[in-house]
Write a protein that holds these residues in place. Structure first.
Motif, mmCIF file in Angstrom:
data_model
loop_
_atom_site.group_PDB
_atom_site.id
_atom_site.type_symbol
_atom_site.label_atom_id
_atom_site.label_comp_id
_atom_site.label_asym_id
_atom_site.label_seq_id
_atom_site.Cartn_x
_atom_site.Cartn_y
_atom_site.Cartn_z
ATOM 1 N N LEU A 105 -31.239 -15.817 6.395
ATOM 2 C CA LEU A 105 -32.301 -14.539 6.635
ATOM 3 C C LEU A 105 -31.624 -13.465 7.127
ATOM 4 C CD1 LEU A 105 -35.642 -16.511 7.108
ATOM 5 C CD2 LEU A 105 -34.791 -15.455 4.887
ATOM 6 N N ALA A 106 -30.975 -13.603 8.105
ATOM 7 C CA ALA A 106 -30.124 -12.542 8.992
ATOM 8 C C ALA A 106 -29.120 -11.852 8.191
ATOM 9 C CB ALA A 106 -29.427 -13.266 10.298
ATOM 10 N N GLU A 107 -28.796 -12.580 7.001
ATOM 11 C CA GLU A 107 -27.599 -11.947 6.035
ATOM 12 C C GLU A 107 -28.334 -11.338 5.072
ATOM 13 O OE1 GLU A 107 -25.020 -15.104 5.383
ATOM 14 O OE2 GLU A 107 -23.844 -14.639 7.525
ATOM 15 N N GLY A 108 -29.704 -11.501 4.986
ATOM 16 C CA GLY A 108 -30.481 -10.737 3.715
ATOM 17 C C GLY A 108 -30.339 -11.764 2.648
ATOM 18 N N LYS A 109 -30.097 -13.161 2.760
ATOM 19 C CA LYS A 109 -30.006 -13.971 1.468
ATOM 20 C C LYS A 109 -31.321 -14.817 1.367
ATOM 21 C CE LYS A 109 -25.036 -14.347 1.869
ATOM 22 N NZ LYS A 109 -24.018 -14.936 2.523
ATOM 23 N N PRO A 110 -31.770 -15.638 0.406
ATOM 24 C CA PRO A 110 -32.767 -16.342 0.274
ATOM 25 C C PRO A 110 -32.582 -17.780 0.877
ATOM 26 C CG PRO A 110 -31.667 -16.196 -1.687
ATOM 27 C CD PRO A 110 -30.742 -15.310 -0.895
ATOM 28 N N LEU A 111 -33.740 -18.550 0.941
ATOM 29 C CA LEU A 111 -33.456 -19.906 1.588
ATOM 30 C C LEU A 111 -33.124 -20.790 0.417
ATOM 31 C CD1 LEU A 111 -37.107 -20.348 3.450
ATOM 32 C CD2 LEU A 111 -34.705 -19.680 4.474
ATOM 33 N N PRO A 112 -32.472 -21.773 0.645
ATOM 34 C CA PRO A 112 -32.092 -22.680 -0.458
ATOM 35 C C PRO A 112 -33.295 -23.323 -1.163
ATOM 36 C CG PRO A 112 -31.381 -23.721 1.570
ATOM 37 C CD PRO A 112 -32.246 -22.336 1.736
ATOM 38 N N SER A 113 -33.059 -23.815 -2.377
ATOM 39 C CA SER A 113 -34.329 -24.329 -3.214
ATOM 40 C C SER A 113 -34.890 -25.475 -2.556
ATOM 41 C CB SER A 113 -33.818 -24.689 -4.484
ATOM 42 O OG SER A 113 -32.670 -25.523 -4.754
ATOM 43 N N TRP A 114 -33.828 -26.152 -1.815
ATOM 44 C CA TRP A 114 -34.247 -27.607 -0.794
ATOM 45 C C TRP A 114 -34.939 -27.453 0.400
ATOM 46 C CZ3 TRP A 114 -31.664 -27.498 3.368
ATOM 47 C CH2 TRP A 114 -30.677 -26.823 3.373
ATOM 48 N N HIS A 115 -35.072 -26.143 0.778
ATOM 49 C CA HIS A 115 -35.607 -25.778 2.125
ATOM 50 C C HIS A 115 -36.973 -26.431 2.229
ATOM 51 C CE1 HIS A 115 -37.071 -23.953 5.861
ATOM 52 N NE2 HIS A 115 -35.728 -23.993 6.095
ATOM 53 N N PRO A 116 -37.427 -27.105 3.271
ATOM 54 C CA PRO A 116 -38.872 -27.552 3.174
ATOM 55 C C PRO A 116 -39.932 -26.489 3.187
ATOM 56 C CG PRO A 116 -37.619 -28.824 4.882
ATOM 57 C CD PRO A 116 -37.001 -27.546 4.454
ATOM 58 N N LEU A 117 -39.691 -25.201 3.408
ATOM 59 C CA LEU A 117 -40.554 -24.187 3.168
ATOM 60 C C LEU A 117 -41.075 -23.970 1.874
ATOM 61 C CD1 LEU A 117 -39.732 -21.804 6.062
ATOM 62 C CD2 LEU A 117 -42.046 -23.017 5.696
ATOM 63 N N ILE A 118 -39.828 -24.261 0.859
ATOM 64 C CA ILE A 118 -39.909 -23.861 -0.466
ATOM 65 C C ILE A 118 -40.628 -25.098 -1.216
ATOM 66 C CG2 ILE A 118 -38.504 -23.543 -2.586
ATOM 67 C CD1 ILE A 118 -38.512 -21.151 -0.724
ATOM 68 N N THR A 119 -40.307 -26.450 -0.589
ATOM 69 C CA THR A 119 -40.325 -27.764 -1.405
ATOM 70 C C THR A 119 -41.702 -28.137 -1.041
ATOM 71 O OG1 THR A 119 -39.358 -29.137 -0.011
ATOM 72 C CG2 THR A 119 -38.109 -28.304 -1.746
ATOM 73 N N GLY A 120 -42.257 -27.735 0.314
ATOM 74 C CA GLY A 120 -43.417 -28.465 0.853
ATOM 75 C C GLY A 120 -42.939 -29.813 1.474
ATOM 76 N N ASP A 121 -41.712 -30.243 1.302
ATOM 77 C CA ASP A 121 -41.452 -31.679 1.685
ATOM 78 C C ASP A 121 -40.351 -31.729 2.636
ATOM 79 O OD1 ASP A 121 -40.997 -34.538 1.537
ATOM 80 O OD2 ASP A 121 -40.161 -34.328 -0.316
#
Length: 154
Positions: A105-121
C-alpha cells in the motif's frame, strides 16, 4: 480457499483502497497484517546492493505455531530491534517482504488475492504458501542466522 466476499471483512469495506495509511484507524491498520510473520525473521542488508537477505531464524517472541507475536503489546521494549510499523516507518519499506500489505500500500500497489482482507479467511495465507508456519526456527545460543539464509522471501 474461501470465495471473496466482495471485499468486506467484519463489516469493513475495501477501506485500504480509499483510506491513506496515515488516516487509518488502529483497527484498520492492524487488519492489514496478514499474519505471515515474514517480517519476524532475522534479516541482513547486503552492503553493496542494499538487498535484504532473510534467514529462517525467527524472533524469540514469535510463536511458531500461530505465527503471531507472543508479546505484541510489549514487543518493542523486549526486542529493541523490533520495528513498530507506522506510516512514517514505511518511508523505507524495502526491509519488509514484497508481499507485505503495509509495503504494498505504501508503494501504491494492491493487496495480493490471498490476503485475508480479500478472502475473508485468515487461513488463505497458509493455503497460498505465504506463511512461515513450519518453515522457521527458534533462535538459540548456538543458532547462527548466517547459517540459515533463505531465498524464498523477497
Amino acid at each position: 480457499m474461501s470465495e471473496p466476499d466482495e471485499g468486506t471483512v467484519e463489516g469493513m469495506a475495501r477501506f485500504w483502497e480509499s483510506t491513506p495509511l496515515s488516516a487509518m484507524t488502529p483497527e484498520q491498520w492492524e487488519s492489514l497484517c496478514d499474519g505471515c510473520a515474514k517480517c519476524c525473521l532475522e534479516k541482513f542488508e547486503e552492503e553493496e546492493t542494499g538487498d535484504i537477505i532473510y534467514s529462517r531464524v525467527a524472533c524469540a517472541l514469535l510463536d511458531l505455531d500461530t505465527c503471531r507475536c507472543s508479546d505484541y503489546a510489549d514487543r518493542a521494549r523486549r526486542m529493541p530491534d523490533c520495528v513498530t510499523l507506522t506510516p512514517a516507518a514505511l518511508a523505507y519499506s524495502r526491509w519488509l517482504p514484497e508481499t507485505c500489505a503495509y509495503r504494498l500500500l505504501a508503494e501504491g500497489k494492491p493487496l495480493p488475492s490471498w490476503h485475508p482482507l480479500i478472502t475473508g479467511d485468515p487461513g488463505s495465507v497458509l493455503e497460498a504458501g505465504q506463511s512461515l508456519y513450519g518453515r522457521a526456527i527458534k533462535p538459540g545460543p548456538k543458532t547462527d542466522p548466517l547459517m540459515h539464509l533463505i531465498d524464498w522471501i523477497r
